[in-house]
Motif scaffolding. Structure first.
Motif, PDB file in Angstrom:
ATOM      1  N   ILE A 144       0.843  -1.193   0.000  1.00 37.67           N
ATOM      2  CA  ILE A 144       0.000   0.000   0.000  1.00 37.67           C
ATOM      3  C   ILE A 144       0.878   1.243   0.000  1.00 37.67           C
ATOM      4  N   GLY A 170       2.262   1.537  -3.438  1.00 33.37           N
ATOM      5  CA  GLY A 170       1.259   1.612  -4.504  1.00 33.37           C
ATOM      6  C   GLY A 170       1.014   0.198  -4.999  1.00 33.37           C
ATOM      7  N   LEU A 171      -0.275  -0.208  -5.004  1.00 34.30           N
ATOM      8  CA  LEU A 171      -0.605  -1.610  -5.261  1.00 34.30           C
ATOM      9  C   LEU A 171      -0.063  -2.129  -6.584  1.00 34.30           C
ATOM     10  N   ASP A 172       0.010  -1.255  -7.603  1.00 34.84           N
ATOM     11  CA  ASP A 172       0.318  -1.780  -8.928  1.00 34.84           C
ATOM     12  C   ASP A 172       1.707  -1.386  -9.393  1.00 34.84           C
ATOM     13  N   LEU A 222       2.022   4.397   7.346  1.00 32.38           N
ATOM     14  CA  LEU A 222       1.119   4.150   6.227  1.00 32.38           C
ATOM     15  C   LEU A 222      -0.074   5.092   6.253  1.00 32.38           C
ATOM     16  N   LEU A 223      -0.680   5.243   7.457  1.00 32.31           N
ATOM     17  CA  LEU A 223      -1.862   6.108   7.557  1.00 32.31           C
ATOM     18  C   LEU A 223      -1.514   7.530   7.142  1.00 32.31           C
ATOM     19  N   LEU A 234      -1.012   7.696   3.381  1.00 35.40           N
ATOM     20  CA  LEU A 234      -2.270   7.570   2.640  1.00 35.40           C
ATOM     21  C   LEU A 234      -3.094   8.854   2.708  1.00 35.40           C
ATOM     22  N   MET A 235      -2.965   9.594   3.824  1.00 34.56           N
ATOM     23  CA  MET A 235      -3.693  10.859   3.933  1.00 34.56           C
ATOM     24  C   MET A 235      -3.215  11.829   2.843  1.00 34.56           C
ATOM     25  N   ILE A 236      -1.916  11.747   2.537  1.00 30.71           N
ATOM     26  CA  ILE A 236      -1.359  12.701   1.568  1.00 30.71           C
ATOM     27  C   ILE A 236      -1.458  12.141   0.148  1.00 30.71           C
ATOM     28  N   PRO A 286      -3.290   9.118  -1.633  1.00 31.48           N
ATOM     29  CA  PRO A 286      -4.224   7.997  -1.430  1.00 31.48           C
ATOM     30  C   PRO A 286      -3.917   6.769  -2.273  1.00 31.48           C
ATOM     31  N   TYR A 287      -3.063   6.857  -3.259  1.00 29.14           N
ATOM     32  CA  TYR A 287      -2.740   5.658  -4.029  1.00 29.14           C
ATOM     33  C   TYR A 287      -1.319   5.208  -3.766  1.00 29.14           C
ATOM     34  N   GLY A 288      -0.810   5.493  -2.567  1.00 30.11           N
ATOM     35  CA  GLY A 288       0.539   5.095  -2.227  1.00 30.11           C
ATOM     36  C   GLY A 288       1.545   5.997  -2.926  1.00 30.11           C
ATOM     37  N   GLY A 309       1.647   4.378  -6.788  1.00 28.75           N
ATOM     38  CA  GLY A 309       0.474   3.723  -7.369  1.00 28.75           C
ATOM     39  C   GLY A 309      -0.166   4.574  -8.444  1.00 28.75           C
TER      40      GLY A 309
END
Lengths: 310, 362
Positions: A249, A252-254, A290-291, A294-296, A298-300, A303
């Motif tokens: 995450i 980025g997942l991809d 991580l949190l 993600l706030m800044i 959102p796609y890692g 990602g």
């Protein structure tokens, strides 16, 4: 600077590097599957578990061979073949029927799968940890780093370095596979657009099976390395797999680069937070970072942003 | 579902009834009679299982509001149950709050914590949100394990477990909720009925409809004037309120609580409940809770029968049972998702339709 502090910093860096390589390898297995099939594999830790136990069992059978290096080589080859089959079977029996179902169903089916795999391993091998009969990586004597004024010298295990090298070879091999080989390019095409890939004559079924078996192999190697580091196979291996979720995450997942950078980032965060602040922070610090990330973003970090249409 | 013909509503009141036909009302009365009489028929151990099912049903309804109706995947259920359970327990232990008040306060505290962890949901979607809620799980679990005031003492030894004081229903010392299964049974049944009525009616209001709109297509919902941020956080809060209530009930039902009951496995079990039962349905949550809670007990009793008949040894039973329970759980989830993705609720209505339309089931 205090020499003890310098040695501590060196030790933590060394641990974080090998840990990061391992996490990157595990995360790569997850990203591989996500990119090609849009599935996030919550059974990744169990692929490591199954791979580790298959490797262990083969080593037990092959330890009669005189030369330990031949036995290890054969066991690793056998493990790769077996986990390939496991990957193909899982894809065919469990995931293919769910193509097109909502994300939550796919998440849940891999969670169900993880329970089944843990149960099978438990029923066959029981829950007590078992030491590997042969060392898969030869145990050399540690390097010794001594500093003037330090209370204790620093001992570094060379295994860690070898693990780093193995992880690099595997990750590098996969990267080459994606950029150079025909099937690797077909996999990227499938990840990009399944329909377009199909119309170019790529067999999606074959690509899915290939993806799952590659991921299963990567996971199995990771499982065997963990078995070496922790002195044996045990039911704790999937716990290491859980640590890969913040990695993918964060990266980025991809994104394959994201998996590698994320792996090292999480390993450094874990090691330094637990080494300098509080040992208990090891499990929770990646999630705190991580949190915030993600706030800044959102796609890692790397990602791809999804553009949605109504 | 087959269309019933023959109900013609002539007033808005009759149109709004939850149970419009006489047959449905008769069935409801029979069901209530069955529930009231159940503790007199079955053993204490079975009442205990039913109690666990009802607690789980409340939690599962909460989770279904979030996942099934609003479409926000949460892997943090176990943590929110833990927040509810510990909030209730700590209020009772350290502040001597009466248990009823502690229970309600615990639900509100969990709603607040849930809303807090729901804040990222505005920007995060799908898998990213799922892992963000996994963060909630890890952080809360870590706090429970590490934070000293949460630990209690049992028999003079400091442990991670918190000892729960007695809770008496209506102050009657015979009705001790912690271990008197019958007293707890009637109490939790009333709570469950209130929760079910509340949840069913929630989706007849504009709040519930906004949740469903967000699940189906959040951008479209926003265009239609649904304030995404407000309703997503509200969904987290309402869902967590019920989950906290379930957590608090767990506390009152126990003599001690510890973090092992609120781990990631619990989150997964609850997700399994709503998926096996039927996503986006209140009755589905109840079916799923019953299924997932009762399944291990059935396997255990089958195992015990085998041991008594000397088919397997005691040794084998103890080592194999947890793996068989886990494996069966996994296999059933996979089969359910492949065979009937809409869950037990759909299977049940298929069966009912089959018999209603028999022999012309087409």
């Amino acid at each position: 600077m205090n020499p003890d502090e310098i040695l501590k910093f060196l030790r933590l860096t060394y641990t974080a590097l090998s840990d990061g390589a391992l996490l990157a390898l595990i995360a790569l297995a997850l990203v591989l599957i996500y990119k090609a099939t849009d599935v996030i594999n919550f059974a990744n830790g169990e692929f490591m578990l199954v791979g580790g136990y298959i490797g262990y069992q083969l080593l037990v059978w092959l330890q009669v061979i005189e030369s330990p290096s031949v036995a290890v080589l054969l066991a690793v080859i056998g493990m790769v073949v077996a986990t390939t089959l496991v990957g193909v079977l899982v894809e065919r029996l469990v995931l293919r029927p769910l193509i097109g179902e909502p994300i939550i169903s796919v998440i849940m089916v891999t969670i169900g799968l993880s329970n089944v795999m843990q149960a099978i391993v438990g029923l066959i091998w029981g829950k007590n940890p078992r030491p590997l009969p042969i060392d898969i990586i030869p145990r050399f004597s540690p390097f010794r780093i001594e500093l003037e004024g330090a209370r204790r010298p620093l001992n570094l295990l060379p295994d860690t370095l070898i693990i780093l090298v193995i992880a690099f070879i595997l990750v590098g091999g996969l990267l080459l596979f994606f950029s150079r080989s025909k099937h690797g390019i077909a996999m990227r095409a499938t990840a990009d657009d399944q329909q377009a890939a199909m119309s170019m004559g790529i067999s999606i079924r074959f690509i899915f099976a290939l993806t799952w078996s590659l991921a299963a192999i990567a996971a199995a190697v990771a499982g065997l390395i963990i078995a070496h580091v922790t002195n044996g196979v045990s039911g704790d291996i999937p716990g290491v797999g859980l640590r890969a979720f913040p990695v993918i995450i964060l990266g980025g997942l991809d994104s394959i680069a994201g998996a590698i950078i994320g792996g090292f980032a999480i390993a450094f965060i874990e090691t330094f937070a637990s080494g300098y602040i509080d040992p208990g922070l090891k499990t929770v610090s990646p999630y705190l970072v991580l949190l915030i990330v993600l706030m800044i973003k959102p796609y890692g970090l790397f990602g791809q942003k999804r553009i949605e249409r109504v | 579902m087959a269309v019933q013909s023959g109900i013609y509503h002539q007033t808005y009141e009759s149109d709004m009834q939850l149970r419009p036909t006489t047959a449905q009302r008769v069935r409801l009365i029979l069901a209530i009679a069955f529930v009231l009489l159940l503790p007199f028929v079955v053993s204490q151990n079975e009442v205990r299982i039913v109690n666990k099912v009802m607690i789980a049903a409340i939690g599962a309804i909460g989770l279904n509001i979030l996942v099934g109706y609003t479409g926000q995947i949460s892997l943090g259920q176990g943590a929110f149950l833990g927040v509810g359970a510990y909030a209730c327990g700590l209020l009772m232990v350290y502040f001597q709050v009466p248990w009823g008040l502690a229970l309600i306060a615990a639900a509100f505290i969990t709603a607040f914590v849930g809303a807090l962890f729901g804040l990222p949901s505005l920007r995060l979607k799908g898998l990213y949100l799922a892992v963000a809620t996994l963060a909630a799980q890890q952080i809360v679990e870590w706090i429970i394990i590490r934070w000293d005031p949460i630990d209690g003492t049992i028999d003079g030894r400091a442990t991670d477990a918190l000892k729960i004081p007695s809770a008496f229903l209506f102050g009657n010392t015979a009705w001790r909720l912690n271990d008197n299964e019958n007293a707890f049974y009637y109490f939790v049944f009333v709570v469950l009925v209130v929760v079910v009525l509340g949840a069913v009616n929630l989706f007849r209001t504009h709040y519930g409809r906004a949740f469903i709109a967000i699940r189906d297509q959040d951008i479209a919902a926003e265009v239609m004037g649904v304030n995404l941020f407000y309703y997503k956080v509200l969904a987290f809060a309402i869902s967590s309120f019920l989950v906290g209530l379930a957590g608090g009930l767990t506390t009152i039902h126990s003599t001690a609580i510890s973090f092992e009951r609120f781990t990631i496995e619990v989150s997964i079990a609850y997700l399994a409940m709503i998926i096996v039962g039927g996503l986006g349905s209140i009755s589905g949550a109840i079916y799923g809770a019953a299924f997932i809670e009762i399944l291990p007990e059935i396997l255990r009793s089958i195992g015990q029968t085998l041991v008594q008949n000397r088919i397997v040894s005691d040794q084998v039973f103890v080592t194999v049972l947890p793996f068989v329970q886990q494996g069966t759980f996994g296999v059933l989830i996979i089969l359910m998702l492949i065979v009937e993705p809409e869950g037990i609720r759909k299977l049940w209505s298929n069966i009912k339709d089959y018999f209603r339309l028999w022999p012309f089931s087409y």
